[in-house]
Scaffold this active site. Structure first.
Site, PDB file in Angstrom:
ATOM      1  N   HIS A   7      45.569   6.959  -4.962  1.00 28.83           N
ATOM      2  CA  HIS A   7      44.434   7.849  -5.181  1.00 28.83           C
ATOM      3  C   HIS A   7      44.338   8.929  -4.110  1.00 28.83           C
ATOM      4  CE1 HIS A   7      41.968   5.490  -8.323  1.00 28.83           C
ATOM      5  NE2 HIS A   7      43.250   5.160  -8.404  1.00 28.83           N
ATOM      6  N   HIS A  63      50.725  -1.186 -12.146  1.00 25.51           N
ATOM      7  CA  HIS A  63      49.994  -2.288 -12.754  1.00 25.51           C
ATOM      8  C   HIS A  63      50.765  -3.606 -12.706  1.00 25.51           C
ATOM      9  CE1 HIS A  63      47.144   0.506 -15.233  1.00 25.51           C
ATOM     10  NE2 HIS A  63      47.028   0.632 -13.931  1.00 25.51           N
TER      11      HIS A  63
END
Length: 728
Positions: free
Chosen positions: A108, A270
């Site tokens: 991020h 993920h």
């Protein structure tokens, strides 16, 4: 959008207790209207004042690269790895390992990067500041930085937050069994929040104002305010995998990623960690860091449900892990995605997600905190998109069947994600810099450093070539002004103005450019050591010196050499296409594709070039009198002797002998007050220097009888700043 009246706000402000900063004579009472409130249409110059050196506690002479180079790099990595498994009571680690949290933080931090203006990204450590610090998508990343604080405290100025956040992601991947390509340091910390346009919306997680005719507004990349990329539940939480795939291509594509890189990043990211949605956010979660009370000391999203952490953690609202081994790298994400059938369901927080249809699969994932509990694996709508979208599926199935290929693809995509905004490879620092050079790094061969005598000879040769001052200045500017301080792309180095796509850009007048480059190429052939990149800059300097002589001034425009010439094979045409100017106020160029009005595009361009307000002012005034407008247009050339370098632009702009009137949407005519005769034409980016009070103050300095020498000095300094911006 509702806006209270000025009177209502003024009355409200007057009723507030005037809490002044102690000892500050000029402090403004809280709630008092600002100039921007009273005159909202005034041009905002604030982006040209950010990152003042006075904000940096280390001072103007601090050399971060030198400091980082002294660090015991392996000891630093060891300290980070120790942190990963040292679970803290105030924020216990999932499965005893903070790796998933640190990977998300690194992602991020870097993932705000966008190609259209190069803004965002990890450089500067902007994740520490609002608004990014308080975006919904960055929920609980404040905890990740606090966990790393002992490491930052130990290394102090020698390791920036910007580098530490990315390195923590790398160490986490390696700690959980993945082999990264390496790491490059060199990201100096910012000390102020960047003035970045993140969208028009006035509420988080909305997107009603960023789509125009169905297309995401430029230069934005995220599909909703407060998100890094896309909504994992699907567009506007609509669980449509194919629509999600469309959003993913649009958003990730604007962050420099293709299909293979998108699949690799989603599948790789993920493979590890989990989502957190144990309770409904409205029932538990307090305000973000930017709105949290002072006693929270920069923490946000305080959770009042249960423990407030561990099995009660609420972040995105999506709950669960994707794999059976969320702290160990594996192929299980893709294996689960393709071997299982998936059905829609909702998390405890009410978020839309997917779980296996086969109930036997509902107890195969160990719980992150309760040893006796087993859970189903989960998928988000953006995960299911990798299975349902034909293009994504082809890549994902190839990775599933070839795990080593998947590992290699994720390694490359992760390195690109976390280093895309660091600029050319020459800026990379540290012992783990990969030897391979990638095309997205805009490689340029080394050039030759020329002597002052060689440069002087080349200046004479250029002036004898028949090329005019405006042609030389236009070409040098067109080459160098592609530079963007936001991501260190573009610039004169590489001479990519002679290659596709830049040689064909309309703003560069391809026909004239080809003629100029042909003549410069002949000079280069006669003087073997000089690169075309250096010769273009030398030509601009020669033109400026000649223009100053025409005005009766002798100046030397010093040229730093050593640039190389890139080849077409070294140039990613698609990647470079986004650097094409849709507006360049310094050349009085503006197209309908520009995403802001002309005067705002002026400030945007100056900001990307790293210019101050005086530098911007001097450059524009000088470019006008030099006749450097695109296609030789006359608007704003407020002089009777184009090609002569003097302060005539400012003198003739500010004189009361002329009166201006509008003649088009952004064009104006200046007429002599006495005769009514049309004297000059101009655009809004010319007249703003007489209209805006702060810009007029600088213009008056240059227009004064004693201002021409200062103008010449400032123009040359600003010119050289642009010409040399991409040299490291």
């Amino acid at each position: 959008m509702f806006k209270p009246s000025r009177l209502a706000v003024a009355v409200a402000a007057a009723t507030l207790t005037p809490l002044l900063l102690a000892g500050s004579v000029n402090a403004t009472p809280i709630g008092a209207p600002t100039n921007k409130f009273w005159w909202p249409e005034q041009l905002d110059l604030s982006s040209l004042r950010v990152h003042d050196v006075r904000s940096n506690p280390y001072g103007a002479d601090f050399d971060y690269v030198a400091e980082f180079s002294k660090v015991d790099y392996q000891a630093l990595k060891n300290d980070i790895e120790t942190t990963l498994t040292n679970s803290q009571d105030w924020w216990p680690a999932d499965w005893g390992h903070y790796g998933g949290l640190m990977i998300r933080m690194a992602w991020h931090s870097a993932g705000t990067y966008r190609v259209h203006d190069g803004r965002g990204g990890a450089d500067g450590g902007q994740l520490r500041f609002d608004p990014l610090n308080s975006w919904p998508d960055n929920g609980n990343l404040d905890k990740a930085r606090r966990l790393l604080w002992p490491v930052k405290q130990k290394y102090g100025r020698s390791v920036s937050w910007a580098d530490l956040m990315i390195l923590a992601g790398n160490v986490s991947l390696e700690s959980m069994g993945f082999q990264t390509l390496g790491f490059a340091g060199g990201r100096a910390d910012d000390w102020e929040a960047d003035e970045v346009y993140w969208g028009k919306e006035t509420s988080m997680l909305s997107n009603e104002e960023r789509y125009e005719g169905g297309e995401l507004e430029r230069p934005l990349a995220a599909v909703q305010m407060g998100l890094i990329y896309v909504n994992p539940e699907g567009p506007n939480a609509n669980m449509d995998p194919l629509a999600a795939a469309q959003d993913m291509r649009e958003s990730f594509g604007r962050m420099a990623m293709n299909d293979e890189e998108i699949v690799a990043l989603v599948a790789g990211g993920h493979t590890l960690g989990k989502g957190h949605g144990a309770h409904k956010p409205a029932d538990c979660v307090g305000p973000e860091p930017g709105a949290a009370p002072i006693e929270e000391q920069g923490f946000g999203w305080k959770n009042s449900c249960g423990k407030g952490h561990s099995e009660d953690t609420v972040t995105s609202g999506l709950e669960g892990a994707w794999t059976q081994t969320p702290t160990a790298w594996s192929i299980l994400y893709l294996d689960n995605l393709f071997r299982m059938d998936w059905e829609q369901h909702t998390s405890p927080a009410g978020a839309h997600q997917w779980r296996p249809v086969d109930k036997r699969m509902h107890e195969i994932v160990p719980d992150a905190h309760i040893a006796s509990r087993r859970n189903p694996p989960v998928m988000f709508t953006t995960d299911i998109a990798l299975k349902e979208d034909p293009g994504f599926r082809a890549v994902a199935e190839r990775f599933w069947k070839n795990p080593e290929e998947f590992d290699a693809a994720f390694a490359r995509a992760w390195f690109k994600l976390t280093h895309r905004d660091l600029g050319p490879r020459a800026r990379y620092v540290g012992p783990e810099v990969p030897e391979e050079t990638y095309i997205w790094q805009d490689p340029v061969p080394e050039g030759n450093t020329l002597s002052d005598r060689d440069v002087a000879k080349l200046k004479k040769a250029v002036l004898k070539s028949g090329l005019t001052v405006p042609q030389l200045v236009r070409t040098a500017w067109a080459s160098a002004s592609t530079y963007r301080e936001s991501d260190m792309r573009g610039g004169a180095n590489g001479a990519r103005i002679a290659l596709a796509p830049q040689k064909d850009w309309a703003v560069n007048n391809p026909q004239e450019l080809a003629q100029v480059l042909s003549k410069l190429g002949a000079i280069q052939a006669d003087h073997g050591k000089v690169s075309l990149a250096d010769l273009i800059v030398i030509g601009g300097a020669a033109g400026i010196e000649q223009a100053a002589r025409e005005a009766g001034h002798k100046i030397d425009v010093l040229v730093t050499t050593g640039r190389g010439d890139a080849t077409q094979e070294m140039t990613d045409v698609v990647s470079f296409a986004v650097l094409e100017p849709k507006a360049d106020a310094f050349r009085n160029y503006y197209t309908g594709e520009a995403y802001m009005p002309p005067t705002e595009m002026l400030i945007d361009k100056a900001d990307l070039l790293g210019l101050t307000i005086p530098e911007m002012t001097a450059l524009l005034g000088g470019m006008r009198v030099l006749g450097a407008n695109a296609d030789g247009a006359t608007a704003g050339v407020l002089t009777d002797n184009p090609g002569t370098l003097n302060n005539a632009f400012f003198v003739n702009l500010l004189t009361m002998d002329n009166e201006w009137s509008k003649s088009g949407e952004a064009t104006y005519i200046g007429r002599n007050r006495a005769t009514g005769k049309a004297v000059y034409t101009a655009t809004s980016v010319d007249l703003i220097f007489g209209s805006n009070s702060e810009l007029r103050a600088v213009a008056e300095t240059y227009a004064s009888n004693d201002g021409e020498a200062l103008f010449l000095s400032d123009f040359v300094a600003a010119w050289n700043k642009v010409m040399e911006a991409d040299l490291y």
